[in-house]
Write a protein that holds these residues in place. Structure first.
Motif, short mmCIF file in Angstrom:
data_model
loop_
_atom_site.label_atom_id
_atom_site.label_comp_id
_atom_site.label_asym_id
_atom_site.label_seq_id
_atom_site.Cartn_x
_atom_site.Cartn_y
_atom_site.Cartn_z
N ASP A 30 46.25 8.01 84.43
CA ASP A 30 45.29 8.41 83.41
C ASP A 30 45.70 9.70 82.71
O ASP A 30 45.09 10.11 81.71
CB ASP A 30 43.88 8.56 84.00
N LYS B 79 50.47 10.42 78.50
CA LYS B 79 50.20 10.56 77.07
C LYS B 79 51.26 9.85 76.21
O LYS B 79 50.97 9.44 75.09
CB LYS B 79 50.18 12.05 76.71
N CYS C 102 58.61 -0.17 73.97
CA CYS C 102 57.56 -0.04 72.96
C CYS C 102 56.42 -1.03 73.21
O CYS C 102 55.24 -0.71 72.99
CB CYS C 102 58.16 -0.24 71.57
N ASP C 103 56.76 -2.23 73.66
CA ASP C 103 55.72 -3.21 73.99
C ASP C 103 54.83 -2.70 75.12
O ASP C 103 53.59 -2.81 75.06
CB ASP C 103 56.35 -4.54 74.40
N ALA D 283 54.36 0.42 75.98
CA ALA D 283 53.58 1.55 75.47
C ALA D 283 52.35 1.05 74.71
O ALA D 283 51.25 1.61 74.86
CB ALA D 283 54.45 2.42 74.56
N ALA D 284 52.54 0.02 73.90
CA ALA D 284 51.41 -0.52 73.14
C ALA D 284 50.35 -1.09 74.07
O ALA D 284 49.13 -0.93 73.82
CB ALA D 284 51.91 -1.59 72.17
N GLU D 285 50.78 -1.74 75.15
CA GLU D 285 49.83 -2.31 76.11
C GLU D 285 48.96 -1.23 76.75
O GLU D 285 47.80 -1.47 77.11
CB GLU D 285 50.59 -3.07 77.20
N HIS D 286 49.50 -0.03 76.88
CA HIS D 286 48.78 1.07 77.54
C HIS D 286 48.31 2.12 76.54
O HIS D 286 47.83 3.19 76.95
CB HIS D 286 49.70 1.72 78.58
N ASN D 287 48.42 1.83 75.25
CA ASN D 287 47.97 2.75 74.19
C ASN D 287 48.64 4.11 74.31
O ASN D 287 47.98 5.16 74.24
CB ASN D 287 46.45 2.89 74.23
N LEU D 288 49.95 4.09 74.48
CA LEU D 288 50.73 5.31 74.62
C LEU D 288 51.65 5.49 73.42
O LEU D 288 52.17 4.52 72.87
CB LEU D 288 51.58 5.27 75.90
N ALA D 289 51.86 6.73 73.03
CA ALA D 289 52.82 7.02 71.97
C ALA D 289 54.24 6.89 72.52
O ALA D 289 54.48 7.07 73.71
CB ALA D 289 52.60 8.44 71.44
#
Length: 375
Positions: free
Chosen positions: A120, A123, A141-142, A144-150
């Motif tokens: 949690d 970032k 990148c996929d 990161a998108a799944e976890h809403n990360l930059a």
């Protein structure tokens, strides 16, 4: 020691020299027209809306973290097999680097290990295009998108590379390139931030220039900032170098091919090749000794190569075992076993645009002789 073959060497012609001299003859040595021209040329080449030139790739990574409001209490996932700045820039922002072990073939952070490192506090993810190899970047990148990360794309070693036809520098929310003299192009010292987000770009423009805001005067500072500007002298060199990038990529591919042709059949070595789906812009050429060799034997090879006037290096020592990282975080050998194993075996061979077939023959002969002498 004067080496017969240097590890790296920039490719500078009269075009670059004249470009720099033109700036020196002008009244604009910094924050002049060459800055805008270099940034626009980079946008056009990479295919992103905004570019922000800075004085190093390290500064670029740090400003990416600051622009994304990464700070104390945050974690950023990255690789322990990289140049130190990938991790220290996270720490400079006040956040904590969280390492994920590597894929033993690509030597990039293993995407399949990332999800288990997300907390949690996470970032962002900071993947590195190690040695110019972009393998796995799309998968990162996929995730990161799944976890809403930059995603902060550390492309400092990968200018000119592509993955499945997509240029490196276009994957993350922000990406950074570096122009140290051993890179594909050089500005002496320098770096470039790329993004499609105007707010992020504007923040980086302010932060690199002592925190000055839009429309403010020279002595008006909207926020805490830094002097990370890139002079017009450096930018002029960069413009001339960027115009030759395709030439440089082709030259470096040719040198890599010569190494592969001469070394691939030697079962004492693990020889890198261009991965499927990649157009690789080679940064360095790093072979590895086979698993049966020890780190002491690798170090013996390095020392003997240097005595034979061939400049080589151990790209990379593990980041997590650097003394200050051990002191601060308590890392120990075995925490990232794949990284540890790879780092014990690497030999970075001379690699630059000027290497001839005769140079590569000489280097490979010295390397095989050193291997023959191992007991």
């Amino acid at each position: 020691m004067e080496f017969r073959v240097n590890l790296s060497r920039p490719d500078i012609t009269e075009a670059e020299i004249e470009a720099v001299c033109d700036v020196l003859r002008s009244p604009n040595l910094s924050l002049g027209p060459k800055l805008d021209e270099f940034e626009e040329a980079f946008c056009q080449y990479i295919g992103r809306r905004r570019a922000v030139a800075v004085n190093s790739g390290t500064s670029g990574l740090f400003l990416c973290a600051k622009a994304l409001e990464i700070g104390p209490g945050d974690e950023v996932i990255t690789t322990p097999f990289t140049f130190i700045a990938s991790a220290t820039t996270i720490m400079m922002a006040g956040a904590t680097p969280v390492f994920v072990d590597i894929d033993p073939v690509s030597l990039n952070m293993d995407p399949e290990r990332i999800a288990s490192a997300v907390t949690d506090k996470t970032k962002a993810i900071l993947p590195v295009v190690v040695f110019g190899n972009p393998t796995g970047l799309d998968r990162v990148c996929d995730i990161a998108a799944e976890h809403n990360l930059a995603v902060i794309e550390d492309s400092c070693e990968g200018l000119g590379s592509q993955l499945h036809g997509k240029k490196i520098g276009t994957f993350g929310a922000m990406s950074t390139f570096a122009f140290y003299p051993n890179k594909q192009i050089t500005t002496g010292e320098g770096g470039m931030i790329l993004t499609d987000d105007d707010d992020l770009a504007d923040m980086c423009v302010s932060l690199r220039n002592q925190g000055r805001g839009k429309g403010g005067g020279w002595l008006a500072h909207a926020r805490l900032g830094y002097n990370y500007r890139l002079s017009d002298i450096n930018c002029a060199l960069g413009i001339a170098q960027l115009a030759r990038l395709d030439e440089f990529v082709a030259k470096r591919r040719h040198v890599a091919d010569m190494y592969i042709e001469r070394l691939a059949a030697d079962d004492r070595l693990i020889v890198p090749r261009e991965p499927e789906g990649c157009l690789m812009s080679w940064f360095v050429y790093v072979v590895r000794l086979a698993d049966r060799y020890t780190i002491d034997q690798r170090n013996t090879v390095l020392a003997k190569m240097i005595r034979r006037r061939v400049q080589v290096s151990n790209y990379f020592p593990p980041v997590h075992l650097q003394p200050f990282m051990v002191e601060r975080f308590g890392y120990k050998p075995g925490d990232f076993p794949l990284t540890d194993a790879v780092c014990k075996s690497t030999v970075a061979l001379p690699f630059h645009n000027h290497l001839t077939a005769a140079d590569v023959d000489f280097i490979c002969k010295q390397l095989t002789t050193c291997l023959d002498e191992l007991t």
